[in-house]
Design an enzyme around this catalytic site. Structure first.
Site, short mmCIF file in Angstrom:
data_model
loop_
_atom_site.label_atom_id
_atom_site.label_comp_id
_atom_site.label_asym_id
_atom_site.label_seq_id
_atom_site.Cartn_x
_atom_site.Cartn_y
_atom_site.Cartn_z
NE ARG A 202 85.19 -60.60 10.80
CZ ARG A 202 86.37 -60.10 11.14
NH1 ARG A 202 87.50 -60.67 10.75
NH2 ARG A 202 86.44 -59.01 11.87
CD GLU B 211 89.42 -57.15 11.53
OE1 GLU B 211 90.50 -56.64 11.15
OE2 GLU B 211 89.27 -58.38 11.71
CD GLU C 217 86.79 -59.57 18.83
OE1 GLU C 217 87.04 -58.73 17.95
OE2 GLU C 217 87.39 -59.63 19.91
CE LYS D 263 90.97 -59.48 7.80
NZ LYS D 263 90.70 -58.75 9.04
CD GLN E 40 89.27 -63.23 8.11
OE1 GLN E 40 88.34 -62.44 8.25
NE2 GLN E 40 90.33 -63.25 8.90
CD GLU F 248 92.92 -53.25 12.26
OE1 GLU F 248 94.10 -52.88 12.05
OE2 GLU F 248 92.41 -54.25 11.73
CB THR G 194 91.61 -50.52 4.75
OG1 THR G 194 91.70 -51.95 4.70
CG2 THR G 194 92.11 -50.04 6.11
CG HIS H 152 90.79 -59.34 17.71
ND1 HIS H 152 89.50 -59.36 17.21
CD2 HIS H 152 91.60 -59.69 16.67
CE1 HIS H 152 89.54 -59.71 15.92
NE2 HIS H 152 90.79 -59.92 15.57
CG ASP I 268 91.42 -54.66 7.80
OD1 ASP I 268 91.70 -54.23 6.67
OD2 ASP I 268 91.60 -55.83 8.16
CG ASP J 129 95.21 -55.36 9.67
OD1 ASP J 129 95.37 -54.46 10.51
OD2 ASP J 129 94.17 -56.04 9.60
#
Lengths: 405, 405
Positions: free
Chosen positions: B228, B192, B354, B244, B231, B194, B248, B126, B224, B119
């Site tokens: 948080r 996420e 975000e 993570k 993380q 992607e 996915t 971002h 993904d 990834d």
């Protein structure tokens, strides 16, 4: 401590032989007749594809890898190991029914297909040394370090068998003057002395430490080659990537967890309690003596470090339990690197980064000095668990540095 | 911009159909008769296992995955695509020789076996947003960010097909009061947005950007999933790991690189020159409109973000070139996540982190507000490249959140 089990393969009974009947590690060999699964005994390799077994179907060995056998699970592992010890034991009368190949005539290949590869950071001495160099002694250990075995995903495609030459990598390296990166050969190329745990079962649920322990098929020596200059530039904020992707070398024999049980070592004192799902449940480290030899292109080998796997802070079982904690599926053939194994003193450190203290205090070797590895250097990891009258050996984990392209 | 190619499958000619003859994405389906390779056309799936082909041996489709086909290389990809476009084109007269399955009767499965998963972190918007939240606007972009596509290895075992339910993970979360971690369900679980690039060729040499471009077989949408809170606690110093690793999700159709070529988009202005091995060599981004829908357990779906793949700073080809730069072997079936795709404004952001600015400014959705994902929420990624008279669609990439165990 158990005693030597005697075999009719005489070399297996000799003092210091790495492959007595107590060991029986799993490998893949080719003596010119094609790659096949084999088991080391003394100075021979037992060709397991050439015999009908009571405990397993010989079709498990159709492919030259131990993955299919591993997938059968711990009961089969135990039954087959017992059968091997039985037929190879002194007085079994089975000499004529088994095919043994002289080890010196065989080339050793990857013993298993690496599914995914994960590397950890689980020696307190190593983490403290590296942290001190980069962040100062006050902030050496990251805040999470005493609470979980920190790890990152590596690159399975880069795992190679002992004896494979290692090409010095190129990569982006930061140049403070004029303040931009260049693409250049790594000048701080390093080894990392590790033990690799081979996951022998699949699971898609969070695992307890005990269940994780039972899923570990065996262990190999592992050298996680590392380009420190690439690493320093790339690793913020998402961790090491290309600096660790050139190659990771493993030793050719998977030493069964069962062979190491007599050498189980206590877990360290815990400064802070681990959370329940990672808590120690018995001795899960092993007393394995480890050495690293460094041999320049010309000249003799110098042993540059001596340490022991019992110095680790987290066991492979704790690493595997943590790895699965978010629901991450684990699969047969996953390889978990212990992280660099460093002991309490400078001469017990498992990387050049520590041995030369970031390159500032070059290490003396026969015929010169080293901060990091030079082209032509051959790095060999050695490991053995030493009992009263026998040893459990791993076979060397070697790689020689070729110049960058 | 090319024009619609007309097919005798009428639905493929309808305005807005995601699967016109210009697309022909690769998937694996099961209509109750077993999993097989297929190609989407209109509202049908062409069963490629039921026909003899001129350009490829049908044995390539013996396994329900496109890996064996991919390994044949770009010339075969092009020849087979041309043959498919020929036999499916209006007036080909081949209607009776092909087996088409109604898409609504088929369950879609993983279109390829994921070899390894990487990834990246390659959207400047971002990276700036996340960096601003964590380090302040002055230090938003890490020093290396403008020089290389930062990436980390993910966990291939965790990649699942659209429609798979996602169990909210547990993990270690730091509690400032009383200053210790707990093991708890993630309360900051996120998506996420992607694009995933599917590597269709193997190589063990550093790749040029052009060679890397030619090795990319096609693209999928990719979510993904990210915890948080896990993380934030785990990621120093070695990057994201268990945060993570839960799952996915990928969309079910691999859209061929060839189908996206008419939508190739220019690379961004470079504030600093890239090193030669990463330098732009033509337009390698794509104009793909992207949306994320969030549907609570009860209630309608709200589109929470709209963005475009052309906003990226690095192309998949540049990511693959960087990935191989240290000599890291790349293999057929490797999956490269683009990194979260965010555009210039808040409503163009590709993650809840975000969109809700770290949870501080909850997002309004039909029937409520969200800082992060709640149990029962279904997240769907949508993507399409829009031409004058046709679109190239991806098929949705969906996952619904189940409560933690």
């Amino acid at each position: 401590m158990s005693n030597l089990l005697r075999s009719w393969v005489q070399a297996a009974n000799e003092r210091g032989c790495p492959f007595p009947l107590n060991n029986l590690p799993y490998g893949v060999f080719d003596d010119g007749s094609g790659a096949r699964c084999g088991v080391a005994i003394g100075d021979r390799i037992l060709d397991v594809t050439a015999t009908r077994w009571k405990s397993v179907a010989v079709q498990l060995f159709d492919h030259p890898s131990w993955n299919a056998f591993m997938a059968e699970g711990p009961d089969v592992w135990a039954a087959f190991r017992a059968e091997l010890q039985d037929v190879l034991s002194e007085g079994s009368g089975r000499e004529d029914q088994l095919v043994l190949v002289p080890m010196e005539r065989a080339r050793l290949l990857m013993p298993f297909a690496v599914c995914e590869y994960t590397d950890f950071y689980a020696s307190r001495h190593h983490a403290t040394n590296v942290g001190t160099m980069f962040r100062g002694a006050e902030n050496a250990l990251p805040p999470n370090w005493l609470h979980m075995p920190i790890g990152y995903n590596g690159r399975a495609s880069s795992v190679v068998i002992s004896g494979t030459d290692i090409r010095r990598p190129r990569g982006q390296i930061w140049q403070p003057d004029p303040g931009r990166p260049v693409l250049a050969p790594s000048s701080r190329f390093d080894f990392e002395l590790e033990l690799g745990a081979v996951v022998g079962q699949s699971s898609s649920r969070p695992l307890s430490v005990q269940d994780a322990h039972d899923m570990i098929f065996g262990y190999v020596l592992l050298n996680d080659w590392s380009a420190r200059d690439l690493q320093a530039w790339e690793y913020q904020p998402l961790g090491p990537f290309q600096s660790k992707a050139t190659a990771t070398t493993v030793s050719p024999w998977i030493v069964p967890s069962a062979a190491l049980q007599p050498f189980a070592a206590e877990m360290p004192e815990r400064e802070v309690d681990l959370l329940d799902h990672l808590r120690d449940c018995g001795p899960m480290l092993y007393d394995i003596e480890l050495e690293v030899g460094l041999k320049p292109g010309s000249g003799p080998e110098t042993i540059v470090t001596r340490t022991n796997y019992r110095h680790m802070y987290y066991s492979a079982a704790q690493q595997l339990a943590h790895h699965s904690s978010s629901g991450c599926p684990m699969r047969v053939g996953d390889l978990l690197g212990s992280g660099t194994i460093s002991g309490p003193k400078r001469q017990n450190c498992g990387s050049m980064l520590e041995l030369s203290w970031g390159g500032k205090e070059p290490l003396s070797i026969a015929g010169g000095a080293r901060s990091f590895l030079e082209d032509g250097d051959c790095v060999s990891l050695y490991g053995q668990a030493v009992g009263e009258d026998y040893v459990i050996g791993f076979g060397a984990c070697k790689g020689r540095i070729l110049p960058a392209d």
